[in-house]
Design a protein around this motif. Structure first.
Motif, mmCIF file in Angstrom:
data_model
loop_
_atom_site.group_PDB
_atom_site.id
_atom_site.type_symbol
_atom_site.label_atom_id
_atom_site.label_comp_id
_atom_site.label_asym_id
_atom_site.label_seq_id
_atom_site.Cartn_x
_atom_site.Cartn_y
_atom_site.Cartn_z
ATOM 1 N N GLY A 1 18.913 -12.156 -5.611
ATOM 2 C CA GLY A 1 18.826 -13.431 -6.309
ATOM 3 C C GLY A 1 19.071 -13.290 -7.791
ATOM 4 N N GLN A 2 18.517 -12.243 -8.397
ATOM 5 C CA GLN A 2 18.734 -12.008 -9.826
ATOM 6 C C GLN A 2 20.206 -11.748 -10.136
ATOM 7 O OE1 GLN A 2 16.128 -8.725 -10.764
ATOM 8 N NE2 GLN A 2 14.303 -9.841 -10.080
ATOM 9 N N VAL B 1 23.227 -15.906 -3.109
ATOM 10 C CA VAL B 1 22.439 -16.943 -2.434
ATOM 11 C C VAL B 1 22.479 -16.694 -0.931
ATOM 12 C CG1 VAL B 1 22.867 -18.642 -4.252
ATOM 13 C CG2 VAL B 1 24.440 -18.501 -2.285
ATOM 14 N N ALA C 1 24.035 -11.476 1.972
ATOM 15 C CA ALA C 1 23.935 -12.588 1.034
ATOM 16 C C ALA C 1 25.360 -12.942 0.632
ATOM 17 C CB ALA C 1 23.098 -12.230 -0.179
#
Length: 379
Positions: free
Chosen positions: A352-353, A357, A375
């Motif tokens: 995420g960083q 997503v 992801a």
């Protein structure tokens, strides 16, 4: 609260305290091992504790079997001590001692006529040559763990395992020579089939057109992917001397027209563009958090909108295998000089960083050896 004051014990803490006092009581232990309803659990716990204490000896029995090629001999058919003793170059008493120890570990099984054959574990090990290579490799780990307290306290900057994985302590890994990368590159290549099939079963590549394997070693995972998805274009990125070994492997495998190997340092250099999926197979757990962030940022920059990243490695919270991440990789990577096993939640946070997503966990057949997360880049 003053530094000398202790916080009040919660009800849970008090219950745990009672439980610990019971387990530590010799009187309770004798009662539990005698009472018919608690006896099976008491014996199971005693066996588990003994196995923890004796684990090093068990592993050395396995190492002796591997070094003496006992499993290869027994694959020819059941044999007696008299037949095996000269082949093992051991006195009959020593050969029988090894065989009986191996029987207790299910590496070897007793057969009729005072013969010995392959056991369930021995047969499985022989079917996976990479396991034998890892067993031999563990001799380095055992030397570094001879004084685990000193290792934890950082007494000494160099370890045998750190020397085996020279990129872990190199100021600039791109400058490593062909000789320096040969041993670990070969080990990774022979052990890669452990995980390649599980990863490709968990995430088929049919929907993708070009795969970039980051830290791909000699290209063993890419070769497996190539056989699963004949339409797939292949790219590999690793240290320059490792990439050179991959090019030679691609040529021998007839993949020269489909596969391209690029040399560089994925923590410092930009990755080649053009792939719609990038894989990190047993890469991230070898590195510290800052390097993991740099790697994921580089992968994110190389992928197009909608591109996919796949992580395949042992994770700290693997179902049914809590010791793999916390105990085995915890100390293995300490001896190596960097890295740690991470939970799926930690990896999701790193993804995420980095701007990914739709983070998802894909189940595998053997979470003990690898778990899979995917992801994608936002569209």
């Amino acid at each position: 609260m003053a530094p000398s004051e202790k916080p009040a014990a919660s009800l849970v803490d008090r219950l745990y305290g009672l439980y610990e006092r019971l387990l530590g009581s010799p009187r309770f232990q004798r009662w539990a091992s005698s009472f018919v309803l608690t006896r099976p659990m008491a014996r199971k716990r005693a066996r588990a504790l003994f196995d923890i204490c004796a684990g090093f000896i068990y592993s050395q029995v396995l190492l002796a079997c591997v070094r003496l090629k006992l499993f290869d001999m027994l694959a020819e058919g059941p044999q007696t001590v008299a037949q095996l003793s000269p082949r093992l170059q051991l006195a009959p008493d020593a050969a029988k001692r090894l065989l009986e120890a191996a029987v207790s570990l299910e590496l070897v099984s007793r057969r009729s006529g005072e013969r010995y054959g392959l056991g369930s574990h021995g047969a499985a090990l022989r079917a996976n040559p990479g396991i034998a290579a890892m067993v031999e490799h563990h001799a380095l780990v055992y030397r570094d763990l001879a004084d685990p307290v000193a290792l934890l306290r950082g007494a000494g900057t160099r370890t045998d395992l750190g020397g085996y994985w020279p990129y872990a302590q190199a100021e600039d890994p791109r400058n490593l020579s062909a000789e320096q990368v040969a041993a670990y590159s070969e080990l990774m290549s022979v052990s890669q089939p452990f995980v390649a099939a599980d990863i490709l079963d968990a995430y088929p590549l049919d929907a993708h057109r070009c795969l970039l394997d980051v830290g791909g070693g000699e290209g063993t995972f890419l070769a497996s992917a190539a056989s699963r998805a004949p339409h797939l274009k292949l790219m590999l990125f690793d240290l320059p001397q490792v990439a050179a070994r991959a090019r030679a492997r691609f040529a021998l495998a007839g993949l020269g027209g489909r596969a391209t190997a690029y040399g560089g340092d994925f923590a410092r250099d930009a990755l080649p563009e053009g792939a719609d999926i990038a894989t990190l197979v047993r890469v991230l757990h070898d590195h510290n958090d800052d390097t993991v962030r740099a790697i994921l940022a580089a992968v994110r920059a190389a992928l197009p909108p909608g591109g996919t990243v796949l992580i395949g490695e042992p994770m700290a919270d693997a179902p049914g295998a809590p010791t793999v991440g916390a105990a085995y990789f915890g100390f293995y990577l300490l001896a190596m000089g960097q890295g740690r096993a991470r939970s799926a939640a930690e990896l999701a946070a790193f993804l995420g960083q980095a701007g990914f997503v739709d983070v998802a966990h894909r189940p595998t057949r053997l979470p003990l050896q690898t778990s899979v997360m995917v992801a994608r880049v936002p569209t």
